[in-house]
Design an enzyme around this catalytic site. Structure first.
Site, PDB file in Angstrom:
ATOM      1  N   ALA A  14       0.859  -1.302  -0.024  1.00  0.00           N
ATOM      2  CA  ALA A  14       0.118   0.164   0.098  1.00  0.00           C
ATOM      3  C   ALA A  14       0.991   1.249   0.096  1.00  0.00           C
ATOM      4  O   ALA A  14       0.386   2.291  -0.262  1.00  0.00           O
ATOM      5  CB  ALA A  14      -0.864   0.120   1.239  1.00  0.00           C
ATOM      6  N   ASN A  15       2.142   1.247   0.251  1.00  0.00           N
ATOM      7  CA  ASN A  15       3.031   2.401   0.360  1.00  0.00           C
ATOM      8  C   ASN A  15       3.238   2.891  -0.766  1.00  0.00           C
ATOM      9  O   ASN A  15       3.627   2.215  -1.627  1.00  0.00           O
ATOM     10  CB  ASN A  15       4.050   2.116   1.193  1.00  0.00           C
ATOM     11  CG  ASN A  15       4.084   1.489   2.515  1.00  0.00           C
ATOM     12  OD1 ASN A  15       3.171   2.204   3.247  1.00  0.00           O
ATOM     13  ND2 ASN A  15       5.072   0.729   3.179  1.00  0.00           N
ATOM     14  N   HIS A  16       3.268   4.227  -0.742  1.00  0.00           N
ATOM     15  CA  HIS A  16       3.666   5.027  -2.021  1.00  0.00           C
ATOM     16  C   HIS A  16       4.879   5.899  -1.621  1.00  0.00           C
ATOM     17  O   HIS A  16       5.158   6.083  -0.717  1.00  0.00           O
ATOM     18  CB  HIS A  16       2.476   6.040  -2.411  1.00  0.00           C
ATOM     19  CG  HIS A  16       1.267   5.299  -2.798  1.00  0.00           C
ATOM     20  ND1 HIS A  16       0.444   6.311  -3.846  1.00  0.00           N
ATOM     21  CD2 HIS A  16       0.733   4.278  -2.624  1.00  0.00           C
ATOM     22  CE1 HIS A  16      -0.488   5.470  -4.111  1.00  0.00           C
ATOM     23  NE2 HIS A  16      -0.453   4.275  -3.581  1.00  0.00           N
ATOM     24  N   LEU A  17       5.810   5.935  -2.727  1.00  0.00           N
ATOM     25  CA  LEU A  17       7.001   6.714  -2.425  1.00  0.00           C
ATOM     26  C   LEU A  17       7.065   8.036  -2.029  1.00  0.00           C
ATOM     27  O   LEU A  17       5.933   8.730  -2.663  1.00  0.00           O
ATOM     28  CB  LEU A  17       7.926   6.618  -3.854  1.00  0.00           C
ATOM     29  CG  LEU A  17       8.387   4.987  -4.089  1.00  0.00           C
ATOM     30  CD1 LEU A  17       9.206   5.008  -5.167  1.00  0.00           C
ATOM     31  CD2 LEU A  17       8.924   4.413  -2.656  1.00  0.00           C
ATOM     32  N   THR A  66       3.498  11.487  -5.219  1.00  0.00           N
ATOM     33  CA  THR A  66       3.544  10.180  -4.554  1.00  0.00           C
ATOM     34  C   THR A  66       2.637   9.372  -5.369  1.00  0.00           C
ATOM     35  O   THR A  66       2.325   7.906  -5.244  1.00  0.00           O
ATOM     36  CB  THR A  66       2.764  10.276  -3.421  1.00  0.00           C
ATOM     37  OG1 THR A  66       1.351  10.693  -3.548  1.00  0.00           O
ATOM     38  CG2 THR A  66       3.190  11.021  -2.163  1.00  0.00           C
TER      39      THR A  66
END
Length: 210
Positions: free
Chosen positions: A69-72, A78
């Site tokens: 689920a993480n976005h940079l 993002t």
């Protein structure tokens, strides 16, 4: 369960290679209890694992957000360009591949999750913890600690440190199920020392930590 169709043991229902659930851990949901793997473990695209111990109780809507689920956030945007393929993926695959991971999400044994609790990626929750209804767990939870809120904060410790150490050494969840059945009253409503004594009598008491 025959008399409670909304309650399911999760271990027989989970076959994803990155999800591990211990014996007797159950999920309670009046509508989609058997769909826990797909509806309650979200964004499990990467190598990170979800490990849930034995004898855990998961209330309706308990959700695990996995690392996918993480976005940079290292640059101005993002937006996850890489996942859409084509030229976007070709130009950004190395950026995505170099993204740090928060690691596995690990839940200990005998953990109780209230309805609607959410666990964020890479969190470790200790044995005997209680996660209050609606809590959002963003950081590690110590054994036998009650947490609540968003982000979840410690509300209280269920036992003093010396008794927690003894409970962890007794580790009743690792006993043979026959022994659990024999002493289920002590497990539910007895004293910490009783469990430690039973473990010691059966050669199951773990040594003191150094």
């Amino acid at each position: 369960m025959a008399d409670h169709p909304r309650v399911v043991l999760l271990k027989p229902l989970v076959d994803a290679p990155n999800i591990e659930v211990g014996d007797y851990t159950y999920y309670d949901d009046p509508e989609r209890a058997t769909e826990f793997q797909t509806r309650n473990v979200l964004y499990s695209y990467g190598q990170e694992r979800l490990v849930i111990g034995k004898y855990c109780a998961l209330g309706t809507g308990t959700t695990f957000i996995m690392a996918g689920a993480n976005h940079l956030t290292k640059g101005p945007s993002t937006f996850p360009f890489t996942i859409f393929g084509g030229a976007w993926a070709e130009k950004t695959a190395d950026i995505m591949a170099a993204a740090p991971s928060k690691g596995d999400t690990v839940v200990g044994n005998d953990v109780w999750f209230g309805c609607g609790a959410t666990v964020m990626p890479g969190v470790t929750i200790g044995d005997g913890a209680i996660i209050a209804t609606g809590a959002v767990v963003t950081s590690n939870v110590a054994p036998y600690t009650v947490v609540g809120g968003n982000p979840a904060q410690a509300v209280r410790q269920r036992y003093p440190d010396d008794k927690i150490e003894l409970l962890l050494r007794a580790a009743w969840w690792d006993w043979p199920v026959e022994l659990v059945t024999e002493h289920v009253r002590e497990i539910m409503a007895g004293k910490v020392k009783q469990l430690a004594d039973i473990a010691e009598e059966n050669g199951l008491l773990k040594p003191k930590p150094r």
